[in-house]
Design a protein around this motif. Structure first.
Motif, PDB file in Angstrom:
ATOM      1  N   GLU A 198      14.717  27.802  62.571  1.00 43.42           N
ATOM      2  CA  GLU A 198      14.894  26.344  62.497  1.00 43.42           C
ATOM      3  C   GLU A 198      14.020  25.748  61.385  1.00 43.42           C
ATOM      4  OE1 GLU A 198      14.152  24.450  66.264  1.00 43.42           O
ATOM      5  OE2 GLU A 198      14.320  22.469  65.365  1.00 43.42           O
ATOM      6  N   THR A 199      12.778  26.251  61.317  1.00 45.25           N
ATOM      7  CA  THR A 199      11.860  25.748  60.280  1.00 45.25           C
ATOM      8  C   THR A 199      12.404  26.048  58.888  1.00 45.25           C
ATOM      9  OG1 THR A 199      10.026  26.155  61.788  1.00 45.25           O
ATOM     10  CG2 THR A 199       9.458  25.814  59.481  1.00 45.25           C
ATOM     11  N   LYS A 200      12.932  27.289  58.719  1.00 46.94           N
ATOM     12  CA  LYS A 200      13.481  27.646  57.406  1.00 46.94           C
ATOM     13  C   LYS A 200      14.677  26.764  57.063  1.00 46.94           C
ATOM     14  CE  LYS A 200      12.172  32.502  56.900  1.00 46.94           C
ATOM     15  NZ  LYS A 200      12.632  33.889  57.094  1.00 46.94           N
ATOM     16  N   GLN A 201      15.528  26.552  58.082  1.00 48.34           N
ATOM     17  CA  GLN A 201      16.720  25.730  57.832  1.00 48.34           C
ATOM     18  C   GLN A 201      16.347  24.284  57.481  1.00 48.34           C
ATOM     19  OE1 GLN A 201      19.198  26.109  61.296  1.00 48.34           O
ATOM     20  NE2 GLN A 201      19.838  28.181  60.769  1.00 48.34           N
ATOM     21  N   ASN A 202      15.271  23.816  58.110  1.00 47.35           N
ATOM     22  CA  ASN A 202      14.883  22.411  57.898  1.00 47.35           C
ATOM     23  C   ASN A 202      13.791  22.248  56.838  1.00 47.35           C
ATOM     24  OD1 ASN A 202      16.650  21.583  59.885  1.00 47.35           O
ATOM     25  ND2 ASN A 202      15.134  21.856  61.509  1.00 47.35           N
ATOM     26  N   ALA A 203      13.535  23.315  56.089  1.00 48.15           N
ATOM     27  CA  ALA A 203      12.411  23.269  55.130  1.00 48.15           C
ATOM     28  C   ALA A 203      12.547  22.098  54.154  1.00 48.15           C
ATOM     29  CB  ALA A 203      12.313  24.585  54.378  1.00 48.15           C
ATOM     30  N   THR A 207      14.172  19.216  54.542  1.00 50.11           N
ATOM     31  CA  THR A 207      13.909  17.942  55.231  1.00 50.11           C
ATOM     32  C   THR A 207      12.420  17.794  55.518  1.00 50.11           C
ATOM     33  OG1 THR A 207      15.978  18.392  56.361  1.00 50.11           O
ATOM     34  CG2 THR A 207      14.711  16.527  57.166  1.00 50.11           C
ATOM     35  N   LEU A 208      11.828  18.917  55.937  1.00 50.57           N
ATOM     36  CA  LEU A 208      10.390  18.909  56.242  1.00 50.57           C
ATOM     37  C   LEU A 208       9.594  18.540  54.987  1.00 50.57           C
ATOM     38  CD1 LEU A 208       8.158  19.648  58.336  1.00 50.57           C
ATOM     39  CD2 LEU A 208       8.254  21.973  57.451  1.00 50.57           C
ATOM     40  N   THR A 209       9.960  19.179  53.868  1.00 49.57           N
ATOM     41  CA  THR A 209       9.255  18.895  52.600  1.00 49.57           C
ATOM     42  C   THR A 209       9.418  17.427  52.214  1.00 49.57           C
ATOM     43  OG1 THR A 209       9.689  21.149  51.899  1.00 49.57           O
ATOM     44  CG2 THR A 209       9.032  19.616  50.190  1.00 49.57           C
ATOM     45  N   ALA A 210      10.647  16.916  52.395  1.00 50.10           N
ATOM     46  CA  ALA A 210      10.888  15.511  52.028  1.00 50.10           C
ATOM     47  C   ALA A 210      10.017  14.579  52.871  1.00 50.10           C
ATOM     48  CB  ALA A 210      12.361  15.181  52.216  1.00 50.10           C
ATOM     49  N   GLY A 211       9.946  14.869  54.162  1.00 47.77           N
ATOM     50  CA  GLY A 211       9.127  14.045  55.063  1.00 47.77           C
ATOM     51  C   GLY A 211       7.660  14.109  54.701  1.00 47.77           C
ATOM     52  N   LEU A 212       7.191  15.316  54.394  1.00 46.09           N
ATOM     53  CA  LEU A 212       5.777  15.483  54.037  1.00 46.09           C
ATOM     54  C   LEU A 212       5.477  14.822  52.692  1.00 46.09           C
ATOM     55  CD1 LEU A 212       5.312  19.191  55.190  1.00 46.09           C
ATOM     56  CD2 LEU A 212       4.146  17.215  56.145  1.00 46.09           C
ATOM     57  N   THR A 213       6.432  14.906  51.773  1.00 44.33           N
ATOM     58  CA  THR A 213       6.251  14.261  50.467  1.00 44.33           C
ATOM     59  C   THR A 213       6.089  12.757  50.659  1.00 44.33           C
ATOM     60  OG1 THR A 213       7.633  15.948  49.465  1.00 44.33           O
ATOM     61  CG2 THR A 213       7.234  13.983  48.144  1.00 44.33           C
ATOM     62  N   GLN A 214       6.935  12.213  51.543  1.00 47.37           N
ATOM     63  CA  GLN A 214       6.865  10.780  51.833  1.00 47.37           C
ATOM     64  C   GLN A 214       5.495  10.425  52.424  1.00 47.37           C
ATOM     65  OE1 GLN A 214      10.039   9.658  54.438  1.00 47.37           O
ATOM     66  NE2 GLN A 214      10.752   8.102  53.018  1.00 47.37           N
ATOM     67  N   ALA A 272       6.251  40.999  67.097  1.00 44.77           N
ATOM     68  CA  ALA A 272       7.316  40.335  66.324  1.00 44.77           C
ATOM     69  C   ALA A 272       7.229  38.822  66.497  1.00 44.77           C
ATOM     70  CB  ALA A 272       8.678  40.841  66.767  1.00 44.77           C
ATOM     71  N   ALA A 273       6.895  38.379  67.726  1.00 45.71           N
ATOM     72  CA  ALA A 273       6.762  36.936  67.972  1.00 45.71           C
ATOM     73  C   ALA A 273       5.608  36.375  67.142  1.00 45.71           C
ATOM     74  CB  ALA A 273       6.510  36.678  69.453  1.00 45.71           C
ATOM     75  N   ALA A 274       4.498  37.114  67.132  1.00 43.36           N
ATOM     76  CA  ALA A 274       3.334  36.661  66.356  1.00 43.36           C
ATOM     77  C   ALA A 274       3.682  36.604  64.873  1.00 43.36           C
ATOM     78  CB  ALA A 274       2.155  37.585  66.591  1.00 43.36           C
ATOM     79  N   ASP A 275       4.384  37.617  64.369  1.00 40.39           N
ATOM     80  CA  ASP A 275       4.788  37.634  62.956  1.00 40.39           C
ATOM     81  C   ASP A 275       5.663  36.426  62.626  1.00 40.39           C
ATOM     82  OD1 ASP A 275       3.367  39.900  62.563  1.00 40.39           O
ATOM     83  OD2 ASP A 275       5.094  41.268  62.636  1.00 40.39           O
ATOM     84  N   ALA A 276       6.609  36.159  63.550  1.00 38.04           N
ATOM     85  CA  ALA A 276       7.523  35.032  63.317  1.00 38.04           C
ATOM     86  C   ALA A 276       6.744  33.720  63.261  1.00 38.04           C
ATOM     87  CB  ALA A 276       8.584  34.972  64.413  1.00 38.04           C
ATOM     88  N   LEU A 277       5.768  33.577  64.154  1.00 35.00           N
ATOM     89  CA  LEU A 277       4.987  32.332  64.162  1.00 35.00           C
ATOM     90  C   LEU A 277       4.114  32.220  62.913  1.00 35.00           C
ATOM     91  CD1 LEU A 277       4.002  32.065  67.940  1.00 35.00           C
ATOM     92  CD2 LEU A 277       5.718  30.736  66.702  1.00 35.00           C
ATOM     93  N   ILE A 278       3.600  33.365  62.469  1.00 32.82           N
ATOM     94  CA  ILE A 278       2.797  33.354  61.229  1.00 32.82           C
ATOM     95  C   ILE A 278       3.686  32.961  60.044  1.00 32.82           C
ATOM     96  CG2 ILE A 278       1.592  34.866  59.577  1.00 32.82           C
ATOM     97  CD1 ILE A 278       0.491  36.368  62.111  1.00 32.82           C
ATOM     98  N   GLU A 279       4.882  33.532  60.022  1.00 36.24           N
ATOM     99  CA  GLU A 279       5.809  33.215  58.920  1.00 36.24           C
ATOM    100  C   GLU A 279       6.208  31.739  58.969  1.00 36.24           C
ATOM    101  OE1 GLU A 279       9.162  35.856  58.601  1.00 36.24           O
ATOM    102  OE2 GLU A 279      10.002  34.662  56.946  1.00 36.24           O
ATOM    103  N   LYS A 280       6.398  31.248  60.200  1.00 36.01           N
ATOM    104  CA  LYS A 280       6.748  29.826  60.348  1.00 36.01           C
ATOM    105  C   LYS A 280       5.612  28.954  59.783  1.00 36.01           C
ATOM    106  CE  LYS A 280       7.025  26.271  63.782  1.00 36.01           C
ATOM    107  NZ  LYS A 280       6.662  25.928  65.145  1.00 36.01           N
ATOM    108  N   ALA A 281       4.384  29.310  60.159  1.00 32.37           N
ATOM    109  CA  ALA A 281       3.231  28.544  59.653  1.00 32.37           C
ATOM    110  C   ALA A 281       3.163  28.610  58.133  1.00 32.37           C
ATOM    111  CB  ALA A 281       1.940  29.082  60.256  1.00 32.37           C
ATOM    112  N   ASP A 282       3.526  29.774  57.592  1.00 38.11           N
ATOM    113  CA  ASP A 282       3.549  29.970  56.139  1.00 38.11           C
ATOM    114  C   ASP A 282       4.582  29.060  55.479  1.00 38.11           C
ATOM    115  OD1 ASP A 282       1.706  31.619  55.089  1.00 38.11           O
ATOM    116  OD2 ASP A 282       3.148  33.164  54.461  1.00 38.11           O
ATOM    117  N   VAL A 283       5.756  28.991  56.095  1.00 41.03           N
ATOM    118  CA  VAL A 283       6.829  28.139  55.562  1.00 41.03           C
ATOM    119  C   VAL A 283       6.349  26.683  55.560  1.00 41.03           C
ATOM    120  CG1 VAL A 283       9.162  27.255  55.975  1.00 41.03           C
ATOM    121  CG2 VAL A 283       8.690  29.683  56.288  1.00 41.03           C
ATOM    122  N   ILE A 284       5.739  26.282  56.694  1.00 42.56           N
ATOM    123  CA  ILE A 284       5.252  24.895  56.793  1.00 42.56           C
ATOM    124  C   ILE A 284       4.165  24.637  55.750  1.00 42.56           C
ATOM    125  CG2 ILE A 284       3.990  23.271  58.281  1.00 42.56           C
ATOM    126  CD1 ILE A 284       5.502  24.544  60.656  1.00 42.56           C
TER     127      ILE A 284
END
Lengths: 221, 116
Positions: free
Chosen positions: A52-57, A59-66, B34-46
């Motif tokens: 979900e995070t990847k799919q919404n990246a 939108t997330l970036t746009a929100g954070l930019t704002q 695998a769950a921990a890896d996914a959460l780490i990757e999610k944090a990385d994406v964010i």
């Protein structure tokens, strides 16, 4: 018959052992399966969150930019407001006038003033607040002290001295003070001490290294 | 009754159960990792999104700082001029209080002065 009688109790004990063994095995496996199910559910949830995070990246970036844009705009507006407030103070508007004109808290405007070396003076009991600041004009070994007291501005001549007297600042004596400056006589000492401290501190010899004479402020080494 | 066989059967049953539980434990461990890896990757994406967003915004303000400062200052001065105008101050007074010129007042108070 004798053997059968002997076997029966064993058979019963063995059956009980098997049943208990089976119970232990079932409990063990049930616990292991539960743990596995929980782990699998956590994995599925984490992978779903990642997806979900990847799919919404975007939108997330746009929100954070704002969000960052809003933060930076707020910071820049505050800086501009501070600069403008100071300019308006130098144009002899009072702290409360500037605060009201620019929709700023008075404490913010006062903070800006103080950072710029403007000093607030409150007359005891009267509740009157005045702002004082000065500028120094230099023409080599002499120049002018431009002193501001609210809307009043006056110039005092200064020149370098000799010996322990580093600088002399000519000021009107008590008799000529009000006529020469427009500042009430009862505020003369406040004004002269302010100038003395500021100039002495600016010379690097300590804010208390000055003396008030009848017609001069003497900055001491 | 063959006691030895019964004992072996019980032992085998228990060993098989332990092996099955161990296998489940390994699967659980793999899932947990695998769950921990996914959460780490999610944090990385964010974090990447956050960095990109901050860089974009900072870049914008860095490039446009001068123009924005002028714009914000003009907006504040225009607001102050409007306030003074509404309080009955003359154009000369407003110009003196705010340190602005006639062109600024004309731009920001034109309609007001025309109706004044």
């Amino acid at each position: 018959m004798h053997m059968k009688k002997t076997d029966d109790p064993y058979a019963s004990i063995i059956a009980q052992m098997r049943a208990e063994n089976q119970k232990v095995i079932e409990k063990l496996l049930k616990t292991a399966r539960n743990e596995r199910d929980k782990a699998a559910a956590k994995r599925a949830a984490a992978e779903a969150e990642l997806s979900e995070t990847k799919q919404n990246a975007e939108t997330l970036t746009a929100g954070l930019t704002q969000k960052h844009h809003a933060r930076l705009e707020k910071e820049l507006r505050k800086k501009v407001a501070g600069d403008l407030a100071l300019d308006l103070l130098y144009l002899k508007n009072s702290v409360s006038e500037v605060a009201a004109l620019l929709d700023l808290p008075e404490s913010f405007v006062m903070g800006i003033a103080e950072n710029a070396g403007i000093v607030r003076h409150e007359t005891t009991g009267a509740g009157a607040v005045s702002l004082m600041w000065l500028e120094i004009e230099s023409m080599g070994r002499s120049g002018n002290i431009i002193f501001h007291w609210d809307k009043i501005t006056c110039k005092f001549w200064w020149e370098f001295g000799a010996g322990d007297a580093l600088t002399f600042i000519d000021v009107p004596g008590a008799e000529q003070w009000e006529t020469a400056t427009g500042i009430p006589l009862e505020r003369r000492d406040i004004a002269l001490h302010f100038i003395g401290k500021k100039v002495a501190a600016g010379q690097g010899f300590g804010a208390e290294k000055y003396r008030l004479d009848s017609n001069a402020i003497v900055i001491l080494r | 009754m063959d006691i030895q066989k019964i004992a072996l059967d019980l032992q085998n049953d228990m060993q098989a159960a332990i092996a099955a539980a161990e296998k489940l434990g390994e699967l659980s461990k793999a899932d947990t990792e695998a769950a921990a890896d996914a959460l780490i990757e999610k944090a990385d994406v964010i974090r990447r999104c956050e960095n990109h967003a901050r860089d974009t915004a900072e870049d914008f303000f860095s490039k446009n700082s001068a123009e924005l400062k002028i714009k914000y200052r003009e907006e504040m001065l225009a607001g102050a001029a409007q306030k003074l105008f509404k309080s009955g101050k003359s154009a000369t007074d407003i110009a003196s209080i705010l340190g602005v010129d006639a062109a600024f007042l004309e731009k920001h108070l034109k309609s007001g002065f025309q109706n004044h």
